[in-house]
Design an enzyme around this catalytic site. Structure first.
Site, PDB file in Angstrom:
ATOM      1  CE  LYS A  22      15.822  96.505  70.424  1.00 28.26           C
ATOM      2  NZ  LYS A  22      14.615  96.278  71.269  1.00 28.26           N
ATOM      3  CG  ASN A  23      12.362  94.554  68.445  1.00 29.78           C
ATOM      4  OD1 ASN A  23      13.040  94.772  69.441  1.00 29.78           O
ATOM      5  ND2 ASN A  23      11.601  95.469  67.877  1.00 29.78           N
ATOM      6  CB  CYS A 116       8.053 102.867  77.645  1.00 29.18           C
ATOM      7  SG  CYS A 116       7.199 103.551  76.256  1.00 29.18           S
ATOM      8  NE  ARG A 121       5.751 100.079  74.331  1.00 26.03           N
ATOM      9  CZ  ARG A 121       6.926  99.627  73.915  1.00 26.03           C
ATOM     10  NH1 ARG A 121       8.026 100.253  74.241  1.00 26.03           N
ATOM     11  NH2 ARG A 121       6.999  98.577  73.146  1.00 26.03           N
ATOM     12  CG  ASP A 310      10.114 100.076  66.524  1.00 23.36           C
ATOM     13  OD1 ASP A 310       9.477 100.799  67.317  1.00 23.36           O
ATOM     14  OD2 ASP A 310      10.381  98.880  66.758  1.00 23.36           O
ATOM     15  NE  ARG A 402      16.519  99.352  75.266  1.00 24.27           N
ATOM     16  CZ  ARG A 402      15.264  99.586  74.907  1.00 24.27           C
ATOM     17  NH1 ARG A 402      14.756 100.787  75.031  1.00 24.27           N
ATOM     18  NH2 ARG A 402      14.506  98.625  74.437  1.00 24.27           N
TER      19      ARG A 402
HETATM   20  C1  UD1 Z   1       7.016  95.578  69.838  1.00 22.53           C
HETATM   21  C2  UD1 Z   1       8.450  96.012  69.575  1.00 22.53           C
HETATM   22  C3  UD1 Z   1       8.555  97.529  69.503  1.00 22.53           C
HETATM   23  C4  UD1 Z   1       7.559  98.085  68.498  1.00 22.53           C
HETATM   24  C5  UD1 Z   1       6.157  97.548  68.783  1.00 22.53           C
HETATM   25  C6  UD1 Z   1       5.134  97.949  67.729  1.00 22.53           C
HETATM   26  C7  UD1 Z   1       9.822  94.335  70.648  1.00 22.53           C
HETATM   27  C8  UD1 Z   1      10.742  93.999  71.772  1.00 22.53           C
HETATM   28  N1  UD1 Z   1       9.293  95.552  70.669  1.00 22.53           N
HETATM   29  O1  UD1 Z   1       6.651  96.109  71.111  1.00 22.53           O
HETATM   30  O2  UD1 Z   1       9.879  97.859  69.108  1.00 22.53           O
HETATM   31  O3  UD1 Z   1       7.544  99.495  68.606  1.00 22.53           O
HETATM   32  O4  UD1 Z   1       6.173  96.109  68.823  1.00 22.53           O
HETATM   33  O5  UD1 Z   1       5.504  97.466  66.493  1.00 22.53           O
HETATM   34  O6  UD1 Z   1       9.616  93.544  69.751  1.00 22.53           O
HETATM   35  N2  UD1 Z   1      -1.163  97.135  73.566  1.00 22.53           N
HETATM   36  C9  UD1 Z   1      -2.177  97.202  74.512  1.00 22.53           C
HETATM   37  N3  UD1 Z   1      -2.158  96.308  75.550  1.00 22.53           N
HETATM   38  C10 UD1 Z   1      -1.194  95.356  75.677  1.00 22.53           C
HETATM   39  C11 UD1 Z   1      -0.176  95.287  74.698  1.00 22.53           C
HETATM   40  C12 UD1 Z   1      -0.175  96.195  73.645  1.00 22.53           C
HETATM   41  O7  UD1 Z   1      -3.053  98.037  74.431  1.00 22.53           O
HETATM   42  O8  UD1 Z   1      -1.251  94.563  76.621  1.00 22.53           O
HETATM   43  C13 UD1 Z   1      -1.158  98.078  72.449  1.00 22.53           C
HETATM   44  C14 UD1 Z   1       0.052  99.019  72.479  1.00 22.53           C
HETATM   45  O9  UD1 Z   1      -0.173 100.137  73.308  1.00 22.53           O
HETATM   46  C15 UD1 Z   1       0.201  99.371  71.013  1.00 22.53           C
HETATM   47  C16 UD1 Z   1      -0.238  98.092  70.293  1.00 22.53           C
HETATM   48  O10 UD1 Z   1      -0.962  97.336  71.245  1.00 22.53           O
HETATM   49  O11 UD1 Z   1      -0.670 100.415  70.665  1.00 22.53           O
HETATM   50  C17 UD1 Z   1       0.883  97.241  69.750  1.00 22.53           C
HETATM   51  O12 UD1 Z   1       1.871  97.053  70.747  1.00 22.53           O
HETATM   52  P1  UD1 Z   1       2.732  95.712  70.832  1.00 22.53           P
HETATM   53  O13 UD1 Z   1       2.677  95.033  69.515  1.00 22.53           O
HETATM   54  O14 UD1 Z   1       2.310  94.953  72.039  1.00 22.53           O
HETATM   55  O15 UD1 Z   1       4.189  96.257  71.076  1.00 22.53           O
HETATM   56  P2  UD1 Z   1       5.358  95.548  71.857  1.00 22.53           P
HETATM   57  O16 UD1 Z   1       5.279  94.074  71.688  1.00 22.53           O
HETATM   58  O17 UD1 Z   1       5.425  96.086  73.262  1.00 22.53           O
END
Ligand code: UD1
Length: 432
Positions: A22-23, A116, A121, A310, A402
């Site tokens: 999915k991701n 979320c 997030r 995850d 999902r």
């Molecule tokens: C993706 C995955 C999700 C997984 C996560 C972490 C998808 C659709 N989702 O989510 O299933 O749990 O990676 O492996 O692929 N952060 C910030 N600011 C930002 C963005 C992120 O501070 O603008 C922080 C987040 O709070 C977190 C870390 O960065 O602590 C990593 O998050 P991120 O890799 O961005 O997760 P997602 O891409 O949202």
């Protein structure tokens, strides 16, 4: 609403196929709106998130058709660069449209995703990163409004701190069709990102350093539509490995097929083997032999190749079967523990303190009514139901739908007594 009803204590056996990721599929779909023409994506799972993202893409004027596991995305007529709140709020990855629309249209109006189930997030890195590449970004009534200067996105340098999967996707989508060069430091190196970069390169994007922490992008004027095949889901593989260890018959192997175990990262595989579970990799299969006794193994989540966040909820259920005490620490999302109170209703002996859960294993879980709060939490409740005494009713399984394709039919075929039922959550209290 729908729930899953699980009769605990049945043994998992046989062969379990792993579905497509999915991701990884979501950024591939976003990339498909970059070129003019029809892109074909194979091996796309049939999941609610894919349906939601298909709607998000259609809003722009593209057409999306789904047949079996193939998506046909015709981006010839992309002309409305907007992603509305009603869709983005359902799935955070819709925010990938920001980078995709900046790349394709030079402008975008995309709703902020909001919080979320387990916390705020943020998306600050997405916005700061796109600004560093030269996009002009404003916030307007809950929407991110972006445009690029005349002549195209100039490009620039940005260093992520922390490294972010989603923000890396957004910057790559925008920079690939930029006017100049960009350099992304501390980029994500998750397998989903590598597969996504392979697709961009096949479309004609100029990327260097894929798979390392520094990716350099030289923008090109256009990309071309292609046929591309997605990879297997690493989180589903990890979930099935845990399911096999806890619900299989000790000493009797279970085969997980269509798998990419290398995508799981070393730390999960090492922790899994340390529990005493047998794990043999045979081409695209992983053969799990459940141990007589599960050893308690503490884990700390981290970005790839660390232990995936995850999979921490599922690991907590594994620890409930272990002989002894161990901890689960989430260093990626410090408050992702909504599943703990629900598992506690089934008898889990666990205490949350800060970003850590301490689990005392060896307690027999018992079936009851529990409620899904998010995708991975919901599958942890299904795993708990499989090993519990009696019947477990897992409510609100739209979360599970999902991200897990045909979960109950796969488990059914492997000996688990699990069925889907309708229920009225706000109706009169019923038995079970
Ligand atoms: C993706 C995955 C999700 C997984 C996560 C972490 C998808 C659709 N989702 O989510 O299933 O749990 O990676 O492996 O692929 N952060 C910030 N600011 C930002 C963005 C992120 O501070 O603008 C922080 C987040 O709070 C977190 C870390 O960065 O602590 C990593 O998050 P991120 O890799 O961005 O997760 P997602 O891409 O949202």
């Amino acid at each position: 609403m729908e729930k899953l009803v699980i009769q605990g204590g049945q043994k998992l056996q046989g062969t379990l196929p792993v579905s497509a990721s999915k991701n990884a599929a979501l950024p591939l779909m976003a990339a498909a709106i970059l070129p003019h023409g029809i892109t074909y994506l194979d091996h796309i799972p049939e999941l609610r998130d894919i349906t939601t993202f298909s709607h998000v893409i259609r809003i722009t004027g593209a057409s999306v058709e789904r047949k079996n596991h193939r998506l046909q995305i015709d981006a010839t007529r992309v002309g409305f660069p907007e992603s509305p709140y009603d869709l983005v709020k359902k799935m955070r990855a819709s925010f990938y449209m920001l980078g995709a629309l900046i790349g394709r249209c030079g402008q975008a109006r995309v709703s902020l995703p909001g919080g979320c189930a387990w916390g705020p997030r943020p998306v600050d890195l997405h916005i700061e990163g796109l600004k560093a590449l030269g996009a002009e970004i404003d916030l307007d009534e809950g929407y991110v409004v972006a445009k690029v200067p005349r002549g195209g996105l100039p490009g620039g340098n940005y260093r992520f701190e922390p490294s972010s999967v989603g923000a890396t996707v957004n910057l790559l989508l925008a920079a690939s069709l930029g006017r100049g060069g960009s350099r992304i430091e501390n980029a994500a190196i998750e397998p989903d990102i590598i597969v996504f970069c392979e697709m961009l390169k096949t479309m004609g994007a100029k990327l260097d350093g894929v798979g390392t922490r520094t990716i350099e992008v030289q923008g090109v004027p256009e990309l071309h539509p292609i046929k591309f095949s997605n990879c297997p889901d690493r989180i589903e593989l990890g979930t099935f490995m845990i399911a096999s260890a806890i619900a299989g018959t000790p000493g009797k192997p279970i085969r997980l097929t269509h798998a990419r175990p290398d995508h799981l990262g070393e730390q999960f595989l090492e922790a899994f083997q340390n529990t005493g579970s047998g794990c043999i990799i045979d081409d695209d299969s992983v053969i799990i032999t459940p141990p007589e006794t599960i050893k308690p193994v503490s884990i700390k989540t981290a970005i790839y190749p660390g232990f995936p966040t995850d999979l921490q909820a599922q690991w907590t259920v594994l620890l409930s079967c272990a002989k002894g005490v161990a901890t689960v620490t989430d260093q990626v999302y410090g408050d992702r523990f909504n599943h703990i109170p629900e598992l506690a209703r089934m008898g889990l002996d666990a205490r949350v303190s800060g970003n850590q859960v301490l689990v005392r294993g060896g307690v027999q879980l018992t079936g009851t009514r529990v409620m899904s709060t998010d995708l991975r939490a919901s599958v942890s409740l299904v795993l708990a139901g499989m090993i519990a005494k009696g019947t477990t009713h897992v409510g609100r399984i739209y979360h599970l739908d999902r991200g897990y394709e045909r979960l109950e039919s796969k488990l059914n075929r492997c000996g688990i007594d699990i069925r889907r039922e309708q229920y009225d959550e706000f109706g009169a209290p019923s038995q079970g």
